[in-house]
Motif scaffolding. Structure first.
Motif, PDB file in Angstrom:
ATOM      1  N   GLY A 147       5.538  52.358  54.420  1.00 16.43           N
ATOM      2  CA  GLY A 147       4.611  52.123  55.510  1.00 16.43           C
ATOM      3  C   GLY A 147       5.093  52.660  56.847  1.00 16.43           C
ATOM      4  N   PHE A 148       6.320  52.328  57.209  1.00 15.97           N
ATOM      5  CA  PHE A 148       6.812  52.724  58.538  1.00 15.97           C
ATOM      6  C   PHE A 148       8.223  53.294  58.476  1.00 15.97           C
ATOM      7  CE2 PHE A 148       7.556  48.224  57.762  1.00 15.97           C
ATOM      8  CZ  PHE A 148       8.923  48.115  57.933  1.00 15.97           C
ATOM      9  N   GLY A 149       8.659  53.758  57.331  1.00 12.97           N
ATOM     10  CA  GLY A 149      10.005  54.290  57.184  1.00 12.97           C
ATOM     11  C   GLY A 149      10.193  55.619  57.890  1.00 12.97           C
ATOM     12  N   LEU A 150      11.443  55.927  58.194  1.00 12.35           N
ATOM     13  CA  LEU A 150      11.765  57.179  58.887  1.00 12.35           C
ATOM     14  C   LEU A 150      11.395  58.386  58.048  1.00 12.35           C
ATOM     15  CD1 LEU A 150      13.135  58.709  61.232  1.00 12.35           C
ATOM     16  CD2 LEU A 150      15.312  58.405  60.023  1.00 12.35           C
ATOM     17  N   VAL A 151      11.660  58.341  56.748  1.00 13.19           N
ATOM     18  CA  VAL A 151      11.348  59.472  55.872  1.00 13.19           C
ATOM     19  C   VAL A 151       9.849  59.726  55.858  1.00 13.19           C
ATOM     20  CG1 VAL A 151      11.409  60.301  53.491  1.00 13.19           C
ATOM     21  CG2 VAL A 151      13.399  59.133  54.457  1.00 13.19           C
ATOM     22  N   ASP A 153       7.655  58.930  58.139  1.00 13.76           N
ATOM     23  CA  ASP A 153       7.217  59.407  59.447  1.00 13.76           C
ATOM     24  C   ASP A 153       7.524  60.898  59.621  1.00 13.76           C
ATOM     25  OD1 ASP A 153       6.235  58.893  62.210  1.00 13.76           O
ATOM     26  OD2 ASP A 153       8.290  59.438  62.727  1.00 13.76           O
ATOM     27  N   VAL A 154       8.697  61.325  59.193  1.00  8.43           N
ATOM     28  CA  VAL A 154       9.064  62.742  59.297  1.00  8.43           C
ATOM     29  C   VAL A 154       8.160  63.594  58.421  1.00  8.43           C
ATOM     30  CG1 VAL A 154      10.892  64.418  58.836  1.00  8.43           C
ATOM     31  CG2 VAL A 154      11.453  62.248  59.941  1.00  8.43           C
ATOM     32  N   LEU A 155       7.872  63.139  57.211  1.00 12.24           N
ATOM     33  CA  LEU A 155       7.023  63.910  56.303  1.00 12.24           C
ATOM     34  C   LEU A 155       5.601  64.033  56.854  1.00 12.24           C
ATOM     35  CD1 LEU A 155       8.181  62.573  52.807  1.00 12.24           C
ATOM     36  CD2 LEU A 155       8.697  64.780  53.848  1.00 12.24           C
ATOM     37  N   HIS A 156       5.093  62.970  57.439  1.00 12.58           N
ATOM     38  CA  HIS A 156       3.751  63.040  58.022  1.00 12.58           C
ATOM     39  C   HIS A 156       3.706  64.017  59.190  1.00 12.58           C
ATOM     40  CE1 HIS A 156       1.742  60.160  55.554  1.00 12.58           C
ATOM     41  NE2 HIS A 156       2.561  59.154  55.874  1.00 12.58           N
ATOM     42  N   LYS A 157       4.755  64.056  59.995  1.00  6.35           N
ATOM     43  CA  LYS A 157       4.801  65.001  61.118  1.00  6.35           C
ATOM     44  C   LYS A 157       4.904  66.442  60.634  1.00  6.35           C
ATOM     45  CE  LYS A 157       6.733  61.821  64.534  1.00  6.35           C
ATOM     46  NZ  LYS A 157       7.881  61.496  65.423  1.00  6.35           N
ATOM     47  N   LEU A 158       5.464  66.635  59.432  1.00  6.93           N
ATOM     48  CA  LEU A 158       5.563  67.976  58.861  1.00  6.93           C
ATOM     49  C   LEU A 158       4.291  68.382  58.139  1.00  6.93           C
ATOM     50  CD1 LEU A 158       9.234  67.915  57.452  1.00  6.93           C
ATOM     51  CD2 LEU A 158       8.415  69.051  59.513  1.00  6.93           C
ATOM     52  N   GLY A 159       3.297  67.503  58.105  1.00  8.21           N
ATOM     53  CA  GLY A 159       2.017  67.837  57.499  1.00  8.21           C
ATOM     54  C   GLY A 159       1.879  67.426  56.053  1.00  8.21           C
ATOM     55  N   VAL A 160       2.804  66.617  55.540  1.00  7.86           N
ATOM     56  CA  VAL A 160       2.708  66.138  54.156  1.00  7.86           C
ATOM     57  C   VAL A 160       1.814  64.910  54.154  1.00  7.86           C
ATOM     58  CG1 VAL A 160       3.989  65.282  52.162  1.00  7.86           C
ATOM     59  CG2 VAL A 160       5.006  67.022  53.652  1.00  7.86           C
ATOM     60  N   ASP A 161       0.603  65.053  53.584  1.00  5.89           N
ATOM     61  CA  ASP A 161      -0.367  63.960  53.610  1.00  5.89           C
ATOM     62  C   ASP A 161       0.031  62.811  52.686  1.00  5.89           C
ATOM     63  OD1 ASP A 161      -1.930  65.383  55.410  1.00  5.89           O
ATOM     64  OD2 ASP A 161      -3.031  66.406  53.811  1.00  5.89           O
ATOM     65  N   LYS A 162       0.456  63.165  51.493  1.00  4.29           N
ATOM     66  CA  LYS A 162       0.803  62.126  50.511  1.00  4.29           C
ATOM     67  C   LYS A 162       2.315  62.130  50.303  1.00  4.29           C
ATOM     68  CE  LYS A 162      -0.384  60.340  45.957  1.00  4.29           C
ATOM     69  NZ  LYS A 162      -1.135  60.576  44.686  1.00  4.29           N
ATOM     70  N   ALA A 163       2.982  61.227  50.970  1.00  2.00           N
ATOM     71  CA  ALA A 163       4.433  61.132  50.851  1.00  2.00           C
ATOM     72  C   ALA A 163       4.804  60.382  49.573  1.00  2.00           C
ATOM     73  CB  ALA A 163       5.008  60.409  52.070  1.00  2.00           C
ATOM     74  N   PRO A 164       5.976  60.632  49.029  1.00  5.23           N
ATOM     75  CA  PRO A 164       6.390  59.938  47.801  1.00  5.23           C
ATOM     76  C   PRO A 164       6.487  58.427  48.010  1.00  5.23           C
ATOM     77  CG  PRO A 164       7.814  61.820  48.264  1.00  5.23           C
ATOM     78  CD  PRO A 164       6.969  61.613  49.474  1.00  5.23           C
ATOM     79  N   ASP A 165       6.110  57.680  46.990  1.00  3.71           N
ATOM     80  CA  ASP A 165       6.263  56.221  47.026  1.00  3.71           C
ATOM     81  C   ASP A 165       7.581  55.891  46.330  1.00  3.71           C
ATOM     82  OD1 ASP A 165       6.113  53.509  47.020  1.00  3.71           O
ATOM     83  OD2 ASP A 165       4.029  53.408  46.368  1.00  3.71           O
ATOM     84  N   PHE A 166       8.601  55.693  47.133  1.00  7.41           N
ATOM     85  CA  PHE A 166       9.938  55.523  46.582  1.00  7.41           C
ATOM     86  C   PHE A 166      10.122  54.197  45.849  1.00  7.41           C
ATOM     87  CE2 PHE A 166      10.516  58.472  50.150  1.00  7.41           C
ATOM     88  CZ  PHE A 166      11.197  59.499  49.516  1.00  7.41           C
TER      89      PHE A 166
END
Length: 309
Positions: A147-151, A153-166
């Motif tokens: 939800g609010f993790g650093l990883v 947030d960085v991926l969203h800023k790089l344009g990755v819409d669907k980040a991995p669910d770790f």
């Protein structure tokens, strides 16, 4: 003519086996005996008891134990989750050993140079190694939080819409705990390699430079052979440490997701012994892990002996 038999000279008084003074043997016994006693009480005796317990059906909440022979081993071999746990253990261990050693060597090569503030950076790299694994696990939970993790947030800023669910995908969860452990253990391999670099022969490096060898050739043909004993030492110690990782897994994933997504063999020992109260089966898993580890270590020692000949 018959040759006269060789005369056996009598041992000088006060001499023992092979002519060494008895005082040397007495000193040896005095120095070694306390270590042998401690190893026997706290290492070898528990190891033997663990192997013996693996042949029993034993519940830690009950004092009685029933001898069942090799049934625990048969159950482990036939269970569907055993090979998933073995696979997790192998992937995690290999990635942790290779990753921490490669990154540790790279950082040691970088910080072996005379750079401004290198002592501060060295301390910062080594600091996570002395921090509790549970504390690091809690910190990295926030880093990988979906939800609010650093990883994220960085991926969203790089344009990755669907980040991995770790925390829901077993593969990404195993990746998460592996990265966390490498970050914690990196300081150990870094310090050992840095100390080894201090003892390398500068004349060989200078000779390679004079001969016009490239940086890669100098690294692979001159530097790495000098670091071979250190690499062998680290390969064993990091392997042993990686197989015993429990705190990070327990804090971050508790062996999940999907049951055994990040469960390793040492975590399975804990679950079977203290959650399922099957200490006999937990001892079986621990015995299998010990035998595999012993075999791997003996192979490593054999390979190192051949390389030194």
């Amino acid at each position: 003519m018959r040759s006269s038999p060789e005369r056996v000279l009598p041992q000088p008084p006060g001499r023992g086996w092979r002519g060494r003074p008895w005082q040397d043997y007495a000193l040896f016994v005095v120095l070694v005996a306390p270590n042998l006693v401690l190893l026997s009480v706290f290492v070898y005796r528990p190891l033997i008891d663990n192997i013996r317990l693996s042949f029993f059906d034993f519940n830690i909440s009950d004092t009685s134990a029933t001898f069942i022979g090799v049934e625990n081993y048969r159950e482990w071999w036939g269970r569907h989750d055993s090979w998933q746990i073995v696979s997790n253990t192998v992937v995690f261990t290999i990635a942790a050993v290779v990753g921490s050693m490669v990154l540790g060597l790279a950082l040691a090569l970088l910080l072996d140079r005379k750079l401004f503030g290198r002592n501060v950076v060295r301390s910062a790299i080594f600091a996570p190694f002395v921090i509790s694994g549970a504390a690091i696990g809690v910190a990295f939970q926030f880093i990988f939080d979906p939800g609010f993790g650093l990883v994220q947030d960085v991926l969203h800023k790089l344009g990755v819409d669907k980040a991995p669910d770790f925390y829901q995908n077993p593969h990404w969860a195993l990746f998460m705990i592996t990265v966390t452990y490498i970050w914690k253990n990196l300081g150990y391999t870094f310090v050992i390699y840095l100390a080894a670099l201090q003892g390398t022969r500068a004349d060989l490096m200078e000779a390679a430079e004079i001969d016009g060898a490239s940086s890669w050739t100098t690294f692979t043909r001159v530097l790495l052979p000098q670091l071979r004993p250190t690499t062998f030492f680290l390969s064993i110690t990091v392997l042993l440490n990686s197989l015993q990782v429990f705190d990070i897994i327990n804090v971050m994933t508790r062996g999940g997701p999907l049951g055994t997504g990040t469960t390793t063999m040492v975590f399975q020992v804990y679950e079977e012994s203290f959650r399922n109260f099957r200490a006999g089966y937990g001892a079986t898993v621990a015995t299998i892990m010990f035998l595999v580890l012993l075999t791997v270590t003996l192979v490593q020692v054999r390979i190192m002996d051949r390389n030194e000949q």
